[in-house]
Every structure is written in structure tokens, then in C-alpha cells.
Design a protein around this motif. Structure first.
Motif, PDB file in Angstrom:
ATOM      1  N   GLY A 158       0.686  -1.224   0.258  1.00  0.00           N
ATOM      2  CA  GLY A 158       0.069   0.169   0.012  1.00  0.00           C
ATOM      3  C   GLY A 158       0.808   1.288   0.087  1.00  0.00           C
ATOM      4  O   GLY A 158       0.391   2.234  -0.153  1.00  0.00           O
ATOM      5  N   LYS A 159       2.188   1.044   0.413  1.00  0.00           N
ATOM      6  CA  LYS A 159       3.151   2.285   0.313  1.00  0.00           C
ATOM      7  C   LYS A 159       3.452   2.849  -0.960  1.00  0.00           C
ATOM      8  O   LYS A 159       4.010   2.180  -1.860  1.00  0.00           O
ATOM      9  CB  LYS A 159       4.293   1.674   1.108  1.00  0.00           C
ATOM     10  CG  LYS A 159       5.132   2.868   1.632  1.00  0.00           C
ATOM     11  CD  LYS A 159       6.068   2.392   2.773  1.00  0.00           C
ATOM     12  CE  LYS A 159       7.010   3.521   3.148  1.00  0.00           C
ATOM     13  NZ  LYS A 159       8.262   3.283   2.643  1.00  0.00           N
ATOM     14  N   LEU A 160       3.334   4.306  -0.978  1.00  0.00           N
ATOM     15  CA  LEU A 160       3.549   4.885  -2.185  1.00  0.00           C
ATOM     16  C   LEU A 160       4.964   5.459  -1.814  1.00  0.00           C
ATOM     17  O   LEU A 160       5.631   6.312  -1.205  1.00  0.00           O
ATOM     18  CB  LEU A 160       2.796   6.169  -2.186  1.00  0.00           C
ATOM     19  CG  LEU A 160       2.811   7.085  -3.585  1.00  0.00           C
ATOM     20  CD1 LEU A 160       2.433   6.066  -4.618  1.00  0.00           C
ATOM     21  CD2 LEU A 160       1.800   8.206  -3.508  1.00  0.00           C
ATOM     22  N   SER A 186      18.394   7.430   3.055  1.00  0.00           N
ATOM     23  CA  SER A 186      18.307   5.945   3.030  1.00  0.00           C
ATOM     24  C   SER A 186      16.823   5.701   2.954  1.00  0.00           C
ATOM     25  O   SER A 186      16.013   6.046   4.003  1.00  0.00           O
ATOM     26  CB  SER A 186      19.172   5.082   3.571  1.00  0.00           C
ATOM     27  OG  SER A 186      18.351   4.107   4.116  1.00  0.00           O
ATOM     28  N   GLY A 187      15.933   5.214   2.014  1.00  0.00           N
ATOM     29  CA  GLY A 187      14.857   4.881   1.908  1.00  0.00           C
ATOM     30  C   GLY A 187      13.934   5.856   1.402  1.00  0.00           C
ATOM     31  O   GLY A 187      12.775   5.874   1.357  1.00  0.00           O
ATOM     32  N   SER A 188      14.505   6.877   0.992  1.00  0.00           N
ATOM     33  CA  SER A 188      13.647   7.966   0.390  1.00  0.00           C
ATOM     34  C   SER A 188      13.428   7.683  -1.049  1.00  0.00           C
ATOM     35  O   SER A 188      12.426   8.348  -1.713  1.00  0.00           O
ATOM     36  CB  SER A 188      14.677   9.275   0.141  1.00  0.00           C
ATOM     37  OG  SER A 188      15.901   9.001  -0.564  1.00  0.00           O
ATOM     38  N   GLY A 189      13.984   6.472  -1.709  1.00  0.00           N
ATOM     39  CA  GLY A 189      13.148   5.895  -3.043  1.00  0.00           C
ATOM     40  C   GLY A 189      14.249   6.203  -4.056  1.00  0.00           C
ATOM     41  O   GLY A 189      13.944   5.708  -5.168  1.00  0.00           O
ATOM     42  N   LYS A 190      15.668   6.180  -3.783  1.00  0.00           N
ATOM     43  CA  LYS A 190      16.529   6.438  -4.919  1.00  0.00           C
ATOM     44  C   LYS A 190      16.705   5.111  -5.863  1.00  0.00           C
ATOM     45  O   LYS A 190      16.656   5.368  -6.840  1.00  0.00           O
ATOM     46  CB  LYS A 190      18.007   7.001  -4.241  1.00  0.00           C
ATOM     47  CG  LYS A 190      17.819   8.204  -3.521  1.00  0.00           C
ATOM     48  CD  LYS A 190      19.276   8.580  -2.946  1.00  0.00           C
ATOM     49  CE  LYS A 190      19.916   7.579  -2.078  1.00  0.00           C
ATOM     50  NZ  LYS A 190      18.963   7.406  -0.844  1.00  0.00           N
ATOM     51  N   SER A 191      17.025   4.086  -4.975  1.00  0.00           N
ATOM     52  CA  SER A 191      17.127   2.918  -5.702  1.00  0.00           C
ATOM     53  C   SER A 191      15.841   2.571  -6.591  1.00  0.00           C
ATOM     54  O   SER A 191      16.065   1.972  -7.943  1.00  0.00           O
ATOM     55  CB  SER A 191      17.266   1.589  -4.766  1.00  0.00           C
ATOM     56  OG  SER A 191      18.610   1.970  -4.107  1.00  0.00           O
ATOM     57  N   THR A 192      14.670   2.850  -6.015  1.00  0.00           N
ATOM     58  CA  THR A 192      13.498   2.389  -6.490  1.00  0.00           C
ATOM     59  C   THR A 192      13.313   3.267  -7.980  1.00  0.00           C
ATOM     60  O   THR A 192      12.857   2.565  -8.775  1.00  0.00           O
ATOM     61  CB  THR A 192      12.260   2.277  -5.640  1.00  0.00           C
ATOM     62  OG1 THR A 192      12.538   1.826  -4.460  1.00  0.00           O
ATOM     63  CG2 THR A 192      10.824   2.121  -6.429  1.00  0.00           C
ATOM     64  N   LEU A 193      13.869   4.552  -7.841  1.00  0.00           N
ATOM     65  CA  LEU A 193      13.626   5.336  -8.815  1.00  0.00           C
ATOM     66  C   LEU A 193      14.555   5.005 -10.201  1.00  0.00           C
ATOM     67  O   LEU A 193      14.068   4.866 -11.266  1.00  0.00           O
ATOM     68  CB  LEU A 193      14.051   6.781  -8.329  1.00  0.00           C
ATOM     69  CG  LEU A 193      13.833   8.032  -9.388  1.00  0.00           C
ATOM     70  CD1 LEU A 193      13.809   9.289  -8.747  1.00  0.00           C
ATOM     71  CD2 LEU A 193      14.903   7.941 -10.669  1.00  0.00           C
TER      72      LEU A 193
END
Ligand SMILES: Nc1ncnc2c1ncn2[C@@H]1O[C@H](COP(=O)(O)OP(=O)(O)O)[C@@H](O)[C@H]1O
Ligand SMILES: [Mg+2]
Lengths: 267, 278
Positions: free
Chosen positions: B28-30, B51-58
């Protein structure tokens, strides 16, 4: 210090093994019926007369398991790959492979040999071979491909997903990633468990005697029936041991090497 | 430096890589909440954030390694997506290097680099090998070609991973904290490799914790927090006079933990004009 305690350990192990073996030998040897049992199972005369025949028939077992292993290696891999395919369009293939593996792993081998080995030729369909050897081979391949596919699958799943992702990131397709990156790495890990299954297969070649294939176990039974002496069966057992013990040791060695490599590895 | 940027804009050249309104959910997490980011040719953009801000996902989403839930991705002006049948071909035009190297341990260094040209691009083995050798040579790894990756230092492994990513001649290189798994002494050689890539005109999007390096090499810094791009601008602006209080707070915390030596030295800055000349 370390070698000293190792030598002491070896001494203790040897001594305790000798003591236990002596006790067992004494208990059996002093049992009231031992002389009769020895004659029925371990008669030197019957051993030397049965050896050439039983060993000769073992050639059939060798043919069976060598042919079966050559067929099982690719078939097992194909089934494993079919089960790891995620494309929705190929779902039927995955489901079929899953049912196949569940079935052949779940039913006792001897039942499968009975049903396939007697049932299918009895259908008398034109072009379907009737030779017991052929059906012996087919049943062994079907049963052991199921086991071996699970070995492959475990190997494939043991390769970290980051390897497949790295391959996909380079533009390789899923099939290419499996072919060039995942499967070659999995192969190394599956060799010991694969050989383990092959030891099982080699022993199970004796099961197809029920189809009338005169392999070593069947040959020993024939000799036993003619002489009312069980020694030929012991001869067969000895021949199986000569084949399987070195393989078992090899599996142990490879597995140990694998463990060391994983402990010593940088990854 | 400014001239290069202005000419790119006046010519209306399509960005090499453009992310528009990109959203990504895990459960559910955006995790990415409407990312807008574009990279012009030869541009080096550094992505910073906790860390956890979404860099890798981006980066993974931009590389079409994962589907996105909303938004669009364009490569050289053409829309691309994870779901496309041509996604594999698109990935050949994008290079990505991961934090953990992820080299193929069963292949030699040369085979690692030659694999994609041979298998994915379909070059004949000799041509793939030639390309791999050239790349390894240019990255100072020629004498390691026949080694297996586990015989190399972390820094060398990471440079092999960069060579491997470059082997399909990508239009843009995505780099995900590629020095954070390395011993401090090995970081420098990898950063040096990135510097020379920047000088050679490679378009790059670099997620990094190395602020001094980012200040030095980047044309633009993007600050990411909780899956949103909070602020972007030149290194001078972001590190010198950040506008958003969240950026200020992040940089204050980073500076508090990093050694004073990590401060930017103006003299080492890669000059945009040098690169533009190429
Ligand atoms: N595969 C995943 N499944 C579920 N959650 C994930 C996954 N990958 C990342 N996340 C979550 O997404 C958020 C962003 O992670 P990430 O992109 O790795 O951040 P960063 O690289 O900036 O440290 C984190 O909260 C992380 O827990
Ligand atoms: Mg990360």
C-alpha cells in the motif's frame, strides 16, 4: 596440539568401532542358528558359481541406468524450467509440470512400474513397443525426472535474484538470463544432490525385475530358486555396493568442497 | 557551462531520459510519488536523499526493471515501459550499475563484459570480445580480463560492473550508490572512473551519498525525500543556498556525520565546458 587431539580422536574411533564390530560378530556367530543361516546366505561355493551370471546380468542394470541418466538430465531440467516460467500465457505448461512432479514423486515407484510396465503395453496400440526393457527405461526416466527436476529447481532458486536482475538489466531476455547466468551457476550446486538421486536410480533398476527384465536381481532370484540358497542375492548386493559406495563418497566429497567454497567465498 | 545548457534548450533536443509523474507503490506504500525528472544529453545529475527515500526504486523503475503505477518514461523522446514487448531492447539502451556489483561469478571479467554484446546485441563472439577488451582497457582493467570476479578487489569489481553496463553502448548510465559497499580506500578509484566518464560526455543519473563527489561532478543535484523530488538545482545552489527547509535539514544532518574533509574543493570541479567541447 591440534594434530595430537586429532590422532587421539582417530584412535578412540578405531578402538570403539573394533569393539562394536567384535560384539556384533560374536552375537551373530554364537547364535544357535548361525551355521544354517551362514550356509543359506553366505555359501562360498554358491558365491563363486553365481558371480559370473549375476555380474553378467548387471550389465543390463548398467545399460538401464546409463541410458536413463542421459535422458533424465535434460528432461528434468526442462521440467524445472517449465515450473519456473512466470509468463501467464504459459501457465498450462507450468501447471502440467507441477502435476507431473507431484504425481511421480508421490506414488511408490513399484506401483508406477506395475501400471506403466504392464498396463500400457496391454493396450496393444500399434507402434507402441512391448519389450520389458523399453518400459523399464520409460518408467525409471519418468519417476526420476520428477525427482531430478526438483533438484534443478532448488538449484535455480538458490541463485540470488540479483543475478537474474543484473542479466535482465543488460537487456537479456528472461530465457537468455536463465540460459547464460542462472542455470550455469545452479548446475554447480546441483551436482551433489543430483548424484544422490542417481544412486537411488541405480538401486531402483532392481525394481524393474517385476516386468521380467532379466537384470542382476532377477538373475539372482532365478539362481536362488534353482538352488534353494540365498547366496546369489548377496552376490548381487555386493555388486550394487561396489558401484554405489564410491559414488556416495564422491557425493560427500563434492558436498564438502561446496560448503568450503561457500564459507571461503567473498560473496 | 551555461552556454552548453542554453544551446541544448534552444535546439529543443528531446531529453535523453525523461520521467513524468512517475509513481510506484509497494504494497500500500507509495514509494515514488510523482517524479518529474529529465536528463539532457551529456548531463550528469546526482540524486541525493536519506536511505529509504526511494533512490534505488527510482533508478530501477527508470531502467524498466519494475513496472510503475502511474506516469511515463521516455528515452530519446520515445515512450518506453516495463510492459512493452520491446522492453528488453530498451534496457540495452539503458545501463545500470548496482551497489552490490552483481557480477556473474561463473564468468571471467572479459566474459562478464562481453556477454550482453554477444547475447543481447547479437554480435559475433570475436566482435563482442573486442568491444569488451577495449572497455576494460579504457577502465584500466586490461590485465584482469582473464580473472574471475572474486579475485578482484571491490573497487575493481565495481569498475568491471561499470564496463559491463557500458558494453551495450547505453544512452544513459544509472548508478545506484555504487561506492557505498566499498572500503573507503577503494571509493576513490571508482569515483575517478565516474569523473572520466562524465568528462567523456556520458549522460548519467547517479544516486550517491558522496556529497563532495556530487558537488564536484554533477551539473544538477536532485534532493529526494519520501519519494518526492523536493528541490533541484546546480550544486552551488543546493549545497550553497538550498531553498527548501527539508533540503537544509538533510544537508545539516549529512554534514554533522561526515568528516570536515568531505567539504567540496572548488579546484577539482569538472568543468562543463571541457565536456561540451568533446
Ligand atoms: N522490493 C520492495 N518491496 C517492498 N518495499 C520496497 C522494495 N524496495 C524498496 N522498498 C521500500 O521502498 C522505500 C524506498 O526504498 P529505496 O528505493 O531502496 O530507497 P533508497 O535507495 O533511497 O534507500 C523504502 O521504504 C523501502 O523499504
Ligand atoms: Mg538504495
Amino acid at each position: 596440539m591440534a594434530t595430537g587431539s586429532a590422532r587421539k580422536g582417530l584412535l578412540v574411533a578405531t578402538l570403539s568401532t573394533l569393539v562394536v564390530a567384535a560384539l556384533v560378530a560374536y552375537t551373530i556367530g554364537s547364535s544357535p542358528a548361525w551355521p544354517e543361516v551362514q550356509k543359506a546366505f553366505f555359501d562360498g561355493r554358491y558365491f563363486s558359481t553365481s558371480l559370473p551370471k549375476v555380474a553378467g546380468a548387471f550389465f543390463i542394470n548398467v545399460q538401464l541406468f546409463v541410458l536413463a541418466e542421459l535422458l533424465i538430465l535434460p528432461i528434468g531440467l526442462l521440467i524445472a524450467l517449465a515450473r519456473s516460467i512466470t509468463a501467464p500465457a504459459l501457465a498450462p505448461l507450468r501447471i502440467f509440470a507441477t502435476i507431473y512432479v507431484d504425481f511421480f514423486r508421490g506414488v511408490p515407484s513399484i506401483l508406477i512400474i506395475y501400471v506403466l510396465g504392464f498396463g500400457v503395453p496391454a493396450l496393444q496400440i500399434d507402434g507402441i513397443p512391448k519389450e520389458p526393457f523399453f518400459w523399464a527405461l520409460v518408467t525409471l526416466v519418468l519417476i526420476y525426472s520428477a525427482y531430478v527436476s526438483e533438484v534443478y529447481r532448488a538449484g535455480i532458486e538458490s541463485i540470488h535474484p540479483s543475478q537474474e536482475r543484473a542479466a535482465r538489466a543488460l537487456g537479456l531476455t528472461r530465457v537468455q538470463a536463465l540460459r547464460y547466468v542462472v542455470v550455469p551457476q545452479a548446475m554447480r550446486r546441483v551436482i551433489p544432490p543430483l548424484l544422490n538421486d542417481f544412486i537411488g536410480l541405480q538401486k531402483d533398476t532392481a525394481l524393474v525385475s517385476i516386468l521380467g527384465v532379466v537384470e542382476t536381481f532377477k538373475q539372482a532370484q532365478i539362481l536362488k530358486a534353482a538352488s534353494f540358497n540365498f547366496t546369489p542375492l548377496m552376490t548381487t548386493a555386493l555388486i550394487f555396493l561396489i558401484i554405489t559406495i564410491p559414488m556416495t563418497r564422491l557425493v560427500d566429497r563434492l558436498a564438502a568442497k561446496d560448503r568450503n567454497a561457500q564459507l571461503g567465498g567473498t560473496r | 557551462m551555461a552556454t552548453a545548457k542554453r544551446s541544448a534548450r534552444t535546439l529543443k533536443v528531446a531529453p535523453v531520459l525523461e520521467l513524468k509523474g512517475m509513481k510506484k507503490r509497494y504494497g500500500g506504500k507509495l514509494v515514488l510519488d510523482g517524479i518529474n525528472l529529465s536528463l539532457a544529453e551529456h548531463e550528469v545529475v546526482c540524486l541525493i536523499g536519506a536511505s529509504g527515500s526511494g533512490k534505488s526504486t527510482l533508478l530501477r523503475c527508470a531502467d524498466l526493471l519494475e513496472p510503475i503505477d502511474a506516469g511515463q518514461i521516455s528515452l530519446e523522446g520515445e515512450r518506453v515501459a516495463f510492459e512493452d514487448r520491446s522492453a528488453d531492447a530498451t534496457r540495452r539502451r539503458l545501463g545500470i550499475v548496482f551497489q552490490g556489483f552483481n557480477l556473474f561469478p561463473h564468468l571471467t571479467v572479459l566474459e562478464n563484459v562481453a556477454l550482453a554484446p554477444r547475447v543481447a546485441l547479437g554480435l559475433i563472439p570475436a566482435a563482442a570480445e573486442r568491444r569488451a577488451k577495449e572497455l576494460l582497457k579504457s577502465l584500466g582493467l586490461a590485465e584482469k580480463a582473464r580473472e574471475y570476479p572474486d579475485r578482484l578487489s571491490g573497487g575493481q569489481q565495481q569498475r568491471v560492473a561499470i564496463a559491463r553496463a557500458l558494453a551495450t553502448e547505453p544512452k544513459v548510465l544509472l548508478l545506484d550508490e555504487i561506492t557505498s559497499a566499498l572500503d573507503p580506500v577503494l571509493v576513490a578509484e571508482v569515483l575517478e572512473t565516474l569523473r572520466s566518464l562524465a568528462l567523456s560526455g556520458m549522460t548519467m543519473l547517479i544516486a550517491t551519498h558522496e556529497m563532495a563527489f556530487a558537488a564536484d561532478v554533477a551539473d544538477r543535484i536532485c534532493y529526494l525525500e519520501d519519494g518526492r523530488l523536493i528541490e533541484e538545482g546546480t550544486p552551488e545552489k543546493i549545497f550553497g543556498a538550498p531553498h527548501d527547509p527539508r533540503t537544509k535539514e538533510f544537508l545539516r544532518r549529512v554534514r554533522a556525520i561526515s568528516a570536515p574533509g568531505a567539504k567540496r574543493r572548488a579546484g577539482t570541479r569538472v568543468k562543463r565546458t571541457v565536456r561540451a567541447k568533446r
